[in-house]
Design a protein around this motif. Structure first.
Motif, PDB file in Angstrom:
ATOM      1  N   CYS A  28     -46.336 -50.266 -11.909  1.00 25.22           N
ATOM      2  CA  CYS A  28     -46.159 -48.899 -11.397  1.00 25.22           C
ATOM      3  C   CYS A  28     -47.415 -48.517 -10.628  1.00 25.22           C
ATOM      4  CB  CYS A  28     -45.921 -47.898 -12.529  1.00 25.22           C
ATOM      5  SG  CYS A  28     -45.769 -46.199 -11.895  1.00 25.22           S
ATOM      6  N   LEU A  30     -47.616 -45.405  -9.072  1.00 21.60           N
ATOM      7  CA  LEU A  30     -47.514 -43.971  -8.766  1.00 21.60           C
ATOM      8  C   LEU A  30     -48.683 -43.157  -9.300  1.00 21.60           C
ATOM      9  CD1 LEU A  30     -43.673 -43.352  -9.128  1.00 21.60           C
ATOM     10  CD2 LEU A  30     -45.019 -43.916  -7.109  1.00 21.60           C
ATOM     11  N   GLY A  31     -49.338 -43.636 -10.342  1.00 23.15           N
ATOM     12  CA  GLY A  31     -50.603 -43.035 -10.769  1.00 23.15           C
ATOM     13  C   GLY A  31     -50.530 -41.596 -11.248  1.00 23.15           C
ATOM     14  N   CYS A  32     -49.531 -41.244 -12.014  1.00 23.62           N
ATOM     15  CA  CYS A  32     -49.469 -39.877 -12.563  1.00 23.62           C
ATOM     16  C   CYS A  32     -50.654 -39.674 -13.519  1.00 23.62           C
ATOM     17  CB  CYS A  32     -48.176 -39.667 -13.351  1.00 23.62           C
ATOM     18  SG  CYS A  32     -46.676 -40.100 -12.465  1.00 23.62           S
ATOM     19  N   THR A  40     -48.142 -50.557 -18.604  1.00 28.46           N
ATOM     20  CA  THR A  40     -47.050 -51.043 -17.743  1.00 28.46           C
ATOM     21  C   THR A  40     -47.426 -51.012 -16.264  1.00 28.46           C
ATOM     22  OG1 THR A  40     -46.095 -48.835 -17.499  1.00 28.46           O
ATOM     23  CG2 THR A  40     -45.318 -50.147 -19.365  1.00 28.46           C
ATOM     24  N   HIS A  41     -48.647 -50.609 -15.925  1.00 25.47           N
ATOM     25  CA  HIS A  41     -48.974 -50.371 -14.503  1.00 25.47           C
ATOM     26  C   HIS A  41     -49.215 -51.641 -13.700  1.00 25.47           C
ATOM     27  CE1 HIS A  41     -50.334 -45.918 -15.161  1.00 25.47           C
ATOM     28  NE2 HIS A  41     -49.084 -46.148 -15.507  1.00 25.47           N
ATOM     29  N   GLY A  70     -40.052 -47.516 -17.470  1.00 25.85           N
ATOM     30  CA  GLY A  70     -41.155 -48.375 -17.037  1.00 25.85           C
ATOM     31  C   GLY A  70     -42.482 -47.939 -17.613  1.00 25.85           C
ATOM     32  N   GLU A  72     -42.450 -48.573 -13.311  1.00 23.39           N
ATOM     33  CA  GLU A  72     -41.600 -47.909 -12.330  1.00 23.39           C
ATOM     34  C   GLU A  72     -40.466 -48.840 -11.933  1.00 23.39           C
ATOM     35  OE1 GLU A  72     -40.990 -44.820 -11.146  1.00 23.39           O
ATOM     36  OE2 GLU A  72     -39.358 -46.066 -10.447  1.00 23.39           O
ATOM     37  N   GLY A 100     -40.283 -42.314 -11.707  1.00 19.90           N
ATOM     38  CA  GLY A 100     -41.280 -41.361 -11.243  1.00 19.90           C
ATOM     39  C   GLY A 100     -41.048 -40.917  -9.806  1.00 19.90           C
ATOM     40  N   TYR A 127     -44.507 -37.653 -13.575  1.00 15.34           N
ATOM     41  CA  TYR A 127     -44.920 -37.004 -14.814  1.00 15.34           C
ATOM     42  C   TYR A 127     -46.073 -36.051 -14.503  1.00 15.34           C
ATOM     43  CZ  TYR A 127     -47.170 -36.371 -19.316  1.00 15.34           C
ATOM     44  OH  TYR A 127     -47.757 -35.820 -20.428  1.00 15.34           O
TER      45      TYR A 127
HETATM   46  S1  SF4 Z   1     -45.637 -41.632 -15.854  1.00 13.65           S
HETATM   47 FE1  SF4 Z   1     -44.236 -43.268 -15.173  1.00 13.65          FE
HETATM   48  S2  SF4 Z   1     -44.237 -43.089 -12.933  1.00 13.65           S
HETATM   49 FE2  SF4 Z   1     -46.048 -41.981 -13.651  1.00 13.65          FE
HETATM   50  S3  SF4 Z   1     -47.745 -43.469 -13.608  1.00 13.65           S
HETATM   51 FE3  SF4 Z   1     -46.832 -43.530 -15.675  1.00 13.65          FE
HETATM   52  S4  SF4 Z   1     -45.337 -45.196 -15.622  1.00 13.65           S
HETATM   53 FE4  SF4 Z   1     -45.802 -44.622 -13.480  1.00 13.65          FE
END
Ligand code: SF4
Length: 186
Positions: A28, A30-32, A40-41, A70, A72, A100, A127
């Motif tokens: 992933c 997206l880096g929220c 999981t990144h 995920g 993602e 995300g 998120y």
């Molecule tokens: S909340 Fe979900 S979309 Fe956002 S960084 Fe974490 S794994 Fe990725």
């Protein structure tokens, strides 16, 4: 086709309505801020085949459906689409996608949209830790339900537990739910 998967759980009651097979994909970008699933990144890891995952799901008796989260999932849209298409074609299992990406971002991207068209409902959007919401499987109140079919509605998510602890026959303990996949211990 390889599908990078972080973890699976064959029976979960905290990842959507009913008992569900859950797949956490790996990768992933997206880096929220405040993400609770940072393990999981990183891209890569264990590659599974779509066919293997479909076989695992179909070998699990008594489930209402599958949840793909995920990481993602839509950063690997093609294996996701193939998986969901196969599950839909050969079973009556419901499919939930947690992503995300926003609905606008999905609708503007051909491969992502093709994958989402094969699920029953998507929960979409980044998120936001300031808007954290444990119930309803949204994670934060800015995230939106996007029903693709009539199988699930927002009301179906109201009673989904926030967290669950699963103890397997071999003593493995898995903790999951709205705080993501927190790993397993023996
Ligand atoms: S909340 Fe979900 S979309 Fe956002 S960084 Fe974490 S794994 Fe990725």
């Amino acid at each position: 086709m390889p599908w990078y998967v972080h973890a699976t759980l064959s029976r979960s009651m905290a990842n959507g309505p009913g008992t569900r097979f859950v797949i956490w994909t790996q990768g992933c970008s997206l880096g929220c801020a405040g993400c609770f699933n940072t393990g999981t990144h990183e891209v890569g890891g264990r590659a599974r085949s779509v066919q293997e995952m479909v076989r695992e799901v179909f070998a699990t008796e008594g489930i209402e459906g599958v949840t793909v989260t995920g990481g993602e999932p839509l950063e690997q849209p093609e294996p996701l689409r193939k998986f969901c298409t196969a599950v839909r074609a050969h079973s009556d299992l419901g499919i939930i996608l947690l992503t995300g990406f926003t609905r606008t971002e999905i609708e503007g991207h051909h491969a992502r949209l093709a994958a989402v068209e094969s699920v029953d409902i998507a929960v979409t959007g980044r998120y936001n830790a300031r808007l954290h919401l444990g119930r309803g499987l949204r994670g934060s109140s800015n995230k939106e339900y996007w029903p693709i079919t009539s199988r699930y509605s927002a009301a179906d998510f109201e009673t989904v537990p926030e967290t669950e602890i699963v103890i397997a026959p071999d003593g493995t303990v898995s903790i999951t739910g709205m705080h993501g996949w927190l790993g397993e211990e023996r």
